[in-house]
Each structure stands twice: as structure tokens, then as C-alpha cells.
Scaffold this motif. Sequence first.
Motif, PDB file in Angstrom:
ATOM      1  N   ASN A   1       0.811  -1.220   0.000  1.00 28.57           N
ATOM      2  CA  ASN A   1       0.000   0.000   0.000  1.00 28.57           C
ATOM      3  C   ASN A   1       0.847   1.273   0.000  1.00 28.57           C
ATOM      4  O   ASN A   1       0.553   2.202  -0.747  1.00 28.57           O
ATOM      5  CB  ASN A   1      -0.981  -0.005   1.175  1.00 28.57           C
ATOM      6  CG  ASN A   1      -2.173  -0.911   0.904  1.00 28.57           C
ATOM      7  OD1 ASN A   1      -2.460  -1.252  -0.240  1.00 28.57           O
ATOM      8  ND2 ASN A   1      -2.857  -1.307   1.953  1.00 28.57           N
TER       9      ASN A   1
ATOM     10  N   LEU B   1       0.628   4.015  -2.989  1.00 24.59           N
ATOM     11  CA  LEU B   1       0.274   5.405  -2.695  1.00 24.59           C
ATOM     12  C   LEU B   1       1.344   6.352  -3.231  1.00 24.59           C
ATOM     13  O   LEU B   1       1.028   7.377  -3.853  1.00 24.59           O
ATOM     14  CB  LEU B   1       0.085   5.590  -1.186  1.00 24.59           C
ATOM     15  CG  LEU B   1      -0.457   6.934  -0.719  1.00 24.59           C
ATOM     16  CD1 LEU B   1      -1.819   7.231  -1.346  1.00 24.59           C
ATOM     17  CD2 LEU B   1      -0.564   6.967   0.798  1.00 24.59           C
TER      18      LEU B   1
ATOM     19  N   ARG C   1       0.767   9.255  -6.068  1.00 25.98           N
ATOM     20  CA  ARG C   1       1.083  10.668  -5.805  1.00 25.98           C
ATOM     21  C   ARG C   1       2.107  11.190  -6.806  1.00 25.98           C
ATOM     22  O   ARG C   1       1.989  12.308  -7.303  1.00 25.98           O
ATOM     23  CB  ARG C   1       1.587  10.830  -4.366  1.00 25.98           C
ATOM     24  CG  ARG C   1       0.443  10.711  -3.365  1.00 25.98           C
ATOM     25  CD  ARG C   1       0.904  10.895  -1.944  1.00 25.98           C
ATOM     26  NE  ARG C   1      -0.246  11.005  -1.052  1.00 25.98           N
ATOM     27  CZ  ARG C   1      -0.227  10.658   0.227  1.00 25.98           C
ATOM     28  NH1 ARG C   1       0.879  10.175   0.774  1.00 25.98           N
ATOM     29  NH2 ARG C   1      -1.307  10.789   0.967  1.00 25.98           N
TER      30      ARG C   1
ATOM     31  N   LYS D   1      -6.538  -0.166  -7.074  1.00 21.19           N
ATOM     32  CA  LYS D   1      -6.372   0.550  -5.808  1.00 21.19           C
ATOM     33  C   LYS D   1      -6.829   1.990  -6.004  1.00 21.19           C
ATOM     34  O   LYS D   1      -6.566   2.588  -7.048  1.00 21.19           O
ATOM     35  CB  LYS D   1      -4.898   0.559  -5.385  1.00 21.19           C
ATOM     36  CG  LYS D   1      -4.343  -0.813  -5.058  1.00 21.19           C
ATOM     37  CD  LYS D   1      -4.317  -1.041  -3.578  1.00 21.19           C
ATOM     38  CE  LYS D   1      -3.603  -2.339  -3.230  1.00 21.19           C
ATOM     39  NZ  LYS D   1      -4.025  -2.840  -1.929  1.00 21.19           N
TER      40      LYS D   1
ATOM     41  N   ILE E   1      -6.733   5.947  -4.468  1.00 17.79           N
ATOM     42  CA  ILE E   1      -5.896   6.785  -3.610  1.00 17.79           C
ATOM     43  C   ILE E   1      -6.623   7.171  -2.332  1.00 17.79           C
ATOM     44  O   ILE E   1      -6.022   7.224  -1.262  1.00 17.79           O
ATOM     45  CB  ILE E   1      -5.370   8.029  -4.366  1.00 17.79           C
ATOM     46  CG1 ILE E   1      -4.192   8.637  -3.597  1.00 17.79           C
ATOM     47  CG2 ILE E   1      -6.487   9.030  -4.628  1.00 17.79           C
ATOM     48  CD1 ILE E   1      -3.365   9.625  -4.397  1.00 17.79           C
TER      49      ILE E   1
ATOM     50  N   LEU F   1      -6.335   4.364   0.164  1.00 18.25           N
ATOM     51  CA  LEU F   1      -4.980   4.225   0.691  1.00 18.25           C
ATOM     52  C   LEU F   1      -4.634   5.366   1.632  1.00 18.25           C
ATOM     53  O   LEU F   1      -3.991   5.158   2.663  1.00 18.25           O
ATOM     54  CB  LEU F   1      -3.964   4.172  -0.459  1.00 18.25           C
ATOM     55  CG  LEU F   1      -4.068   2.945  -1.362  1.00 18.25           C
ATOM     56  CD1 LEU F   1      -3.015   3.001  -2.445  1.00 18.25           C
ATOM     57  CD2 LEU F   1      -3.944   1.659  -0.561  1.00 18.25           C
ATOM     58  N   ALA F   2      -5.082   6.577   1.302  1.00 19.12           N
ATOM     59  CA  ALA F   2      -4.819   7.728   2.165  1.00 19.12           C
ATOM     60  C   ALA F   2      -5.523   7.550   3.511  1.00 19.12           C
ATOM     61  O   ALA F   2      -4.950   7.855   4.563  1.00 19.12           O
ATOM     62  CB  ALA F   2      -5.268   9.019   1.480  1.00 19.12           C
TER      63      ALA F   2
ATOM     64  N   GLN G   1      -3.641   5.010   5.493  1.00 18.74           N
ATOM     65  CA  GLN G   1      -2.399   5.583   6.027  1.00 18.74           C
ATOM     66  C   GLN G   1      -2.691   6.416   7.275  1.00 18.74           C
ATOM     67  O   GLN G   1      -1.982   6.319   8.278  1.00 18.74           O
ATOM     68  CB  GLN G   1      -1.739   6.470   4.968  1.00 18.74           C
ATOM     69  CG  GLN G   1      -0.397   7.028   5.393  1.00 18.74           C
ATOM     70  CD  GLN G   1       0.196   7.953   4.350  1.00 18.74           C
ATOM     71  OE1 GLN G   1      -0.506   8.739   3.738  1.00 18.74           O
ATOM     72  NE2 GLN G   1       1.487   7.861   4.157  1.00 18.74           N
TER      73      GLN G   1
END
Length: 120
Positions: free
Chosen positions: A77, A81, A85, A105, A107, A110-111, A114
Amino acid sequence: VMKGAFVVNEDTPLIETLRRIDQGNLQLAIVERDGRIVGTVTDGDVRRALLGGTGLDASVSLVMNRTPITAPVGVSNPAALNLMRKHSIHQLPLVDTEGRVVEVKLIDDLALAQQSDHWV
């Protein structure tokens, strides 16, 4: 996100592609030939084409991105990410060694992961 309704082929008309993008919640359609990814098309790509005078019955091959950014299945991941980015993309298709899209996936997912420290 597992792939499904948002897969089209190069001959799919833009109107049908938009329907698939809308159903898929990804703002993206995967363009495949023989089960392998040959491009991607976002709702923004279609919108720009329409504003430029392309008709809704035109095929998606006219507007698709033929060099989409992808990553191998199993990418971490954090790596996914970083890749998104770096390339300013919101969706990242994960492909197997044959070039088949297995998963996409997002973003935003994933953000969020995170932020909550739930890295897989």
C-alpha cells in the motif's frame, strides 16, 4: 476494488463507457483486449473529448490513455500510494504477469488507511 462492470473494449462507444464509469464508482474504465489492459479512460478524458466535439457514439479508443500507470499484484500500500502521488493519479490498476487487471487501488482508500495506520 475488484474489477467488474468498469471494463470495456476499444470499440465501446463513449456513451456506454460513461455508463460503466458511472456504475463502477472509480471514475475510471479499464480498456481491455483479450483480457489484457491496453488503456484506461477517466470521466475527465470523456468530458474533455465531448467538449472538443467528439460524439458520444465515438469509440473509447479515440480518447483512452494508451500508456496507463499500473503496478504488479502484491505491491504494498505505501508503494502504491507513492506511485499514485508521483503520477498524480487517483486509481492504480494492479496487473498480473500476463497484463490482466486483478484489482484497482484507489488513492482515497490508501490515504485513509495511512491516516489510521492500518497498512496491509
